[in-house]
Scaffold this active site. Structure first.
Site, PDB file in Angstrom:
ATOM      1  N   GLU A 122       0.821  -1.214   0.000  1.00  0.00           N
ATOM      2  CA  GLU A 122       0.000   0.000   0.000  1.00  0.00           C
ATOM      3  C   GLU A 122       0.856   1.265   0.000  1.00  0.00           C
ATOM      4  O   GLU A 122       0.553   2.252  -0.674  1.00  0.00           O
ATOM      5  CB  GLU A 122      -0.929   0.011   1.211  1.00  0.00           C
ATOM      6  CG  GLU A 122      -1.971   1.115   1.196  1.00  0.00           C
ATOM      7  CD  GLU A 122      -3.024   0.927   0.113  1.00  0.00           C
ATOM      8  OE1 GLU A 122      -3.044   1.750  -0.832  1.00  0.00           O
ATOM      9  OE2 GLU A 122      -3.809  -0.028   0.204  1.00  0.00           O
ATOM     10  N   LYS A 198       4.067   4.318  -9.772  1.00  0.00           N
ATOM     11  CA  LYS A 198       2.836   4.211  -8.984  1.00  0.00           C
ATOM     12  C   LYS A 198       1.627   3.986  -9.887  1.00  0.00           C
ATOM     13  O   LYS A 198       0.731   3.199  -9.558  1.00  0.00           O
ATOM     14  CB  LYS A 198       2.657   5.481  -8.143  1.00  0.00           C
ATOM     15  CG  LYS A 198       3.705   5.621  -7.043  1.00  0.00           C
ATOM     16  CD  LYS A 198       3.629   6.964  -6.354  1.00  0.00           C
ATOM     17  CE  LYS A 198       4.655   7.055  -5.227  1.00  0.00           C
ATOM     18  NZ  LYS A 198       4.679   8.385  -4.586  1.00  0.00           N
TER      19      LYS A 198
END
Length: 407
Positions: A122, A198
């Protein structure tokens, strides 16, 4: 469901590693203990006693009592070796290394399946903001149409300072480095590479598509000059480095990272400093907006802590959209309205790459055009011409233009 005890082997004890150590001390309800910390530099002063450290990775990897490895080092290649070895040993893994995950996504997916152990990351996407698990769980069945956002806190800090405080780029970058938001070699951030890594991770969880880094066009903020900043101020706009991906009518996905002009009506306009902000759009729920700190030791450590907590309940990513084969490929056959600052001598040649020119300006010091260009041609200009800077104004519906009009 009862929590199981976690015995952690930690790799790396920089800002985030120490931040994790601190937040773990303040969460006694979590049955997690850092058993050993592996670092490289034996002589570097540490905030805690030397007895907690080892300098041999195998002391963690071969320790059968350690059931979780947390990887928080900068070196993506070394990180992959550690993570792969840990998964093969049957240890669950938490990582914050977006470059490592993006570059080795397929291999890491296969290792998780083969050894039946989870890898959670995460913190690799938007630091404290829980976007991956939401994409995995909440958007499992709703038809996700697009995802876009500010996913790099360092560049957002720099852009905030240049627009709001009129700082020159170099001064704002130095401030970001001094505060620990940007690395001493900041190209990973300001070149848009961090945001691209990302975006690659988000693509897999949002649309079920696993892409390679060289398939995604990324243009950073390192070439932005005073002309673009003045243009933004005069029109009441801000510049944000935005990563975005969306589904086209044919089901294929367009994904890229570009600086973008945003106005007050855009939710990203109000995301400043080191904060990240992500907007999702779905067929049924319309839009959702996530915002949270995107840089700093404790915000990143909080995401790592969340993953550790999830492991105590045996949580793992199910990669449902990948398993269902929802990914239908990428396309660059799209059109963008942009502002392009360029050198005087390139004016005529550069204009030939545009489908339409809406505005053209030149003086003794600078020149720019605004107009519509294909994403493919934009990439070509970035590769062929130096001293140029692109700022995205908006995406344009592809059906408005015929492909044969584009060089």
């Amino acid at each position: 469901m009862s929590r199981k005890n976690l015995n952690i082997g930690l790799f790396g004890f920089g800002c985030v590693g120490f931040g994790l150590y601190e937040v773990l001390q303040k969460t006694p309800g979590l049955k997690a203990n850092i058993s050993r910390i592996c670092v490289k530099d034996k002589n570097k002063p540490r905030e805690i006693d030397k007895q907690h450290f080892t300098y041999d990775k195998n002391e963690i990897l071969n320790d059968a009592t350690i059931n979780v490895v947390v990887e928080l080092i900068d070196d993506a290649d070394a990180a992959f070796e550690i993570v792969a070895a840990a998964l093969k040993k049957g240890k669950a893994v938490v990582s914050a290394n977006k470059k490592m995950v993006a570059e080795h996504f397929e291999e890491l997916l296969q290792l998780q399946k083969q050894y039946n152990v989870p890898l959670l990351y995460e913190a690799a996407a938007c630091a404290s903001m829980p976007i991956i698990r939401n994409l995995e769980e909440y958007y499992d069945n709703d038809l996700l149409e697009s995802i876009e956002g500010i996913v790099n806190g360092s560049t957002n800090y720099i852009l905030t300072k240049t627009i709001q405080e009129n700082l020159i780029y170099e001064t704002a970058l130095k401030q970001a480095q001094d505060k620990g938001f940007a690395e001493s070699n900041p190209l990973l951030d300001v070149g848009g590479f961090d945001a691209k890594y990302k975006l690659l991770i988000l693509l897999a969880h949002a649309f079920g598509h696993i892409a390679k880094p060289d398939e995604i066009i990324n243009i950073g903020i390192d070439n932005i000059g005073e002309l673009e900043l003045k243009y933004a101020r005069e029109k009441g706009l801000k510049i944000k480095l935005v990563a975005q991906a969306y589904k086209n009518p044919d089901g294929k996905i367009t994904a890229f990272v570009l600086p973008k002009f945003v106005g007050p009506e855009n939710r990203l306009y109000h995301v400043d400093d080191v904060f990240n902000g992500v907007i999702t759009k779905t067929a049924f729920a319309d839009t959702h907006f996530f915002v949270g700190r995107g840089a700093g030791a404790h915000p990143t450590a909080s995401a790592v802590l969340s993953d550790i907590s999830a492991l105590s309940y045996d949580y793992k990513y199910e990669y449902k959209k990948i398993e269902r084969g929802e990914g239908s490929g990428l396309t660059h056959d799209v059109y963008l309205k942009v502002l392009l600052r360029h050198r005087h001598e390139d004016n005529i040649v550069l204009k030939d790459h545009f489908v339409t020119i809406e505005e053209s300006y030149t003086n003794n010091h600078s020149a720019y055009v605004t107009g519509v260009i294909s994403l493919t041609n934009l990439k070509q200009i970035g590769e062929l011409f130096g001293g140029t800077s692109f700022i995205l104004i908006e995406t344009v519906a592809a059906q408005h233009y015929q492909p044969e009009l584009v060089d």
